[in-house]
Design a protein around this motif. Sequence first.
Motif, PDB file in Angstrom:
ATOM      1  N   GLU A 163      75.285  74.329 112.880  1.00 55.09           N
ATOM      2  CA  GLU A 163      74.443  73.349 112.181  1.00 55.09           C
ATOM      3  C   GLU A 163      72.970  73.733 112.307  1.00 55.09           C
ATOM      4  N   LEU A 164      72.575  74.244 113.461  1.00 56.12           N
ATOM      5  CA  LEU A 164      71.191  74.710 113.625  1.00 56.12           C
ATOM      6  C   LEU A 164      70.888  75.868 112.673  1.00 56.12           C
ATOM      7  N   LYS A 165      71.849  76.743 112.452  1.00 57.07           N
ATOM      8  CA  LYS A 165      71.627  77.883 111.560  1.00 57.07           C
ATOM      9  C   LYS A 165      71.335  77.434 110.124  1.00 57.07           C
ATOM     10  N   LYS A 166      71.798  76.266 109.761  1.00 59.83           N
ATOM     11  CA  LYS A 166      71.464  75.739 108.434  1.00 59.83           C
ATOM     12  C   LYS A 166      69.975  75.454 108.341  1.00 59.83           C
ATOM     13  N   LEU A 167      69.378  74.988 109.445  1.00 55.53           N
ATOM     14  CA  LEU A 167      67.930  74.775 109.476  1.00 55.53           C
ATOM     15  C   LEU A 167      67.203  76.113 109.365  1.00 55.53           C
ATOM     16  N   GLU A 168      67.685  77.122 110.060  1.00 55.01           N
ATOM     17  CA  GLU A 168      67.102  78.460 109.928  1.00 55.01           C
ATOM     18  C   GLU A 168      67.098  78.906 108.467  1.00 55.01           C
ATOM     19  N   HIS A 169      68.211  78.686 107.792  1.00 56.29           N
ATOM     20  CA  HIS A 169      68.321  79.072 106.383  1.00 56.29           C
ATOM     21  C   HIS A 169      67.283  78.337 105.531  1.00 56.29           C
ATOM     22  N   ARG A 170      67.090  77.061 105.774  1.00 53.49           N
ATOM     23  CA  ARG A 170      66.112  76.289 105.000  1.00 53.49           C
ATOM     24  C   ARG A 170      64.691  76.793 105.252  1.00 53.49           C
ATOM     25  N   TRP A 171      64.379  77.101 106.494  1.00 53.78           N
ATOM     26  CA  TRP A 171      63.023  77.558 106.812  1.00 53.78           C
ATOM     27  C   TRP A 171      62.748  78.964 106.269  1.00 53.78           C
ATOM     28  N   ASN A 172      63.811  79.740 106.053  1.00 53.20           N
ATOM     29  CA  ASN A 172      63.639  81.068 105.462  1.00 53.20           C
ATOM     30  C   ASN A 172      63.595  81.040 103.940  1.00 53.20           C
ATOM     31  N   ALA A 173      63.969  79.936 103.344  1.00 50.06           N
ATOM     32  CA  ALA A 173      63.940  79.841 101.886  1.00 50.06           C
ATOM     33  C   ALA A 173      62.516  80.038 101.375  1.00 50.06           C
ATOM     34  N   PRO A 174      62.339  80.654 100.206  1.00 49.69           N
ATOM     35  CA  PRO A 174      60.983  80.938  99.702  1.00 49.69           C
ATOM     36  C   PRO A 174      60.070  79.722  99.678  1.00 49.69           C
ATOM     37  N   THR A 212      62.660  67.599 115.115  1.00 47.32           N
ATOM     38  CA  THR A 212      63.531  68.029 114.026  1.00 47.32           C
ATOM     39  C   THR A 212      64.895  68.460 114.546  1.00 47.32           C
ATOM     40  N   VAL A 213      64.891  69.246 115.610  1.00 47.16           N
ATOM     41  CA  VAL A 213      66.140  69.761 116.172  1.00 47.16           C
ATOM     42  C   VAL A 213      66.980  68.626 116.745  1.00 47.16           C
ATOM     43  N   GLU A 214      66.365  67.728 117.470  1.00 48.29           N
ATOM     44  CA  GLU A 214      67.121  66.625 118.082  1.00 48.29           C
ATOM     45  C   GLU A 214      67.738  65.720 117.024  1.00 48.29           C
ATOM     46  N   LYS A 215      67.013  65.476 115.955  1.00 50.54           N
ATOM     47  CA  LYS A 215      67.568  64.662 114.857  1.00 50.54           C
ATOM     48  C   LYS A 215      68.743  65.365 114.197  1.00 50.54           C
ATOM     49  N   PRO A 241      61.848  85.990 108.307  1.00 53.26           N
ATOM     50  CA  PRO A 241      60.902  85.648 109.375  1.00 53.26           C
ATOM     51  C   PRO A 241      61.430  84.712 110.445  1.00 53.26           C
ATOM     52  N   VAL A 242      62.249  83.723 110.061  1.00 53.39           N
ATOM     53  CA  VAL A 242      62.720  82.726 111.026  1.00 53.39           C
ATOM     54  C   VAL A 242      64.094  83.142 111.541  1.00 53.39           C
ATOM     55  N   ASN A 243      64.200  83.227 112.860  1.00 50.60           N
ATOM     56  CA  ASN A 243      65.471  83.628 113.457  1.00 50.60           C
ATOM     57  C   ASN A 243      65.844  82.679 114.588  1.00 50.60           C
ATOM     58  N   PHE A 244      67.058  82.140 114.519  1.00 48.37           N
ATOM     59  CA  PHE A 244      67.655  81.357 115.593  1.00 48.37           C
ATOM     60  C   PHE A 244      68.704  82.259 116.252  1.00 48.37           C
ATOM     61  N   ASN A 245      68.676  82.342 117.554  1.00 50.60           N
ATOM     62  CA  ASN A 245      69.560  83.267 118.248  1.00 50.60           C
ATOM     63  C   ASN A 245      70.306  82.562 119.366  1.00 50.60           C
ATOM     64  N   LEU A 246      71.628  82.680 119.337  1.00 49.55           N
ATOM     65  CA  LEU A 246      72.463  82.224 120.446  1.00 49.55           C
ATOM     66  C   LEU A 246      72.532  83.378 121.439  1.00 49.55           C
ATOM     67  N   GLY A 247      71.623  83.369 122.403  1.00 52.63           N
ATOM     68  CA  GLY A 247      71.458  84.519 123.268  1.00 52.63           C
ATOM     69  C   GLY A 247      72.433  84.594 124.418  1.00 52.63           C
ATOM     70  N   LYS A 248      72.963  83.443 124.824  1.00 55.14           N
ATOM     71  CA  LYS A 248      73.857  83.435 125.981  1.00 55.14           C
ATOM     72  C   LYS A 248      74.759  82.216 125.890  1.00 55.14           C
TER      73      LYS A 248
END
Length: 443
Positions: free
Chosen positions: A257-268, A322-325, A281-288
Motif C-alpha cells: 500500500e505504501l508503494k502506491k504512494l511512491e507511484h503517485r509521488w513519481n507521477a509527472p 500522510t503515511v499514518e493516514k 526520483p521517489v523510492n520507498f525501500n523495504l530494506g530489512k
Amino acid sequence: MSSAVQDAVGQQNTEGQQDTVGQQDIAAAVASLREEAVAMLADLVRHPSLLGDEKSAQDYMRGVFEDLGLTVDEFAIDEAKLKTHPGYSPSIISYEGRHNIVGIHEPRHGARGRSLIFNGHIDVVPVGAEKLWTHPPFEPVIKDGRLYGRGAGDMKAGIVAYTMAFKALQKLGFEPAARVMLQSVVEEECTGNGALACLLQGYTADAAIITEPTPGIMLAQMGVMWLTLEVSGKPVHASVAHTGAGATDFAMYMFGELKKLEHRWNAPEGRHEQYRHHEHPVNFNLGKIQGGEWASSVPTECRADIRIGFYPGISPAQVRETVEKLLAEAYRAHPQNNSLDYRIVYEGFQAEGFVLDMNEPVLAALADCHRAVLGSDAQFTAFTGTTDARFFNLYGNTPATCYGPQAGNYHGIDEWVSLDSMMDVTIVLALFMARWCGLNRLA
C-alpha cells in the motif's frame, strides 16, 4: 593555466595583500601526494567503521589532522541536546565512545578570506553477503585505476581529497587566509546526528563542501525518512494456515500500500521541479524484514524496516501524517484486521530535503574551479538521497553542496572509487580553497 584562472587568483592579490599560487603549481603539488593519498585511502578502508565501530578510524583521522598542524576538537555527541533541535533524527544505538573529530585551521598571518568547512562521514554501511564480494570488503584492492573496498567511495576517498588538498597548499608554502574546518563525523548513514552535533558545537562558515561521491555539483536533495512497522498476527498450525492471520503477509501488504504512494509521488503531475526529468526520483525501500518463529506455524510477529524518499519543501511531519493516514486506511480495509495489529516506530532519518539557491557564490566558485581543472562544465545535479549538507543549509546559515570523486557500487557489492578522479577532485578543492579563503605565505 587559463587566463580566467590567472585573473581570478590575481584579483585576490589586490585585496589585503594576499599571496597567490598558480593552478599548475597546485596540480603538481597534488600529483606529488598521489602515493600518500592512495595509501591513506587504503588505510581508511582497512578500518571497518560500521555503525558503532567508528573509533579506530576516528583515531586515525585525529592523527592525520594533528600531523597537518591543525587544532583538533574531539567531542562526544550530546544526544539530549540534539533532541531539542528540529534536525534531530531518533538514534539507533548509543553514542558512548563514538566521537566527532574536527581539525581547525586558524591563519597565523592574518585572517582575510572567507571561511570554509570540509565535511565527510567516516561511517560505512554493512557489507551485505560477503561471499558476493570479489575480495574481502575491508581489504583494499587496486585494479584498473580503481580502489575497491567498503567505504572507498562512500566516502573515505572524499575525506582523503580534502585532506590532501589542504596538505598540497602547505607543501607549496601557503596557508588559507581564513578559518578552515575539516570535519570527520559519525553516523551520516542513518541519522546525520554527527554533522548536527558539529553544528551545535558552533561550527558554521561562509560555505561548506561535503565530499560525497555525487556526480557533479549537488544543487538539491530529497528528504528521507526511516520507519519500522511492528506487526502482530494470529498464529495457527500451518495445516490450517487459512484460518490464521500471518504477521509477515500483513507487513508485505502494508508495504504494498505504501508503494502506491511512491507511484503517485513519481507521477509527472506530482513531481518537484528539480526532479521533473529524473527517471525515478521517489523510492520507498523495504530494506530489512524479520518475522516468524517456525516453518509450520503462521507467523506471530514481523518487523519491517522501511526507507521513504520525499521531495524538498515537504516536512517530515507532513510525511508522517500522510503515511499514518494511508496505513490506517489500509488496515481498516484488510479483511482480517480483527486478528492483526501494527504500530509505527520512527528510528533513523527524519531528514528534510532542500534546494540550494543557484546564486550562492560557492556554486559559481566551485564550478569555475572544476572547469579550470577538468576543462569541462560541471553538471548541477538533484540527488535522490540525503546527505549532511541539509544541516548546513537548513539550520546553519552555511551554504553547502556536495562534490566528490567518481565512485560506484556504494551500498552494494564491490564498492569502488576512481583514483584519478580522487586526485582531480583534490586539485579542484585545493584551487577552490586558495580562491575562496585566499592565501598567506607560511615563511
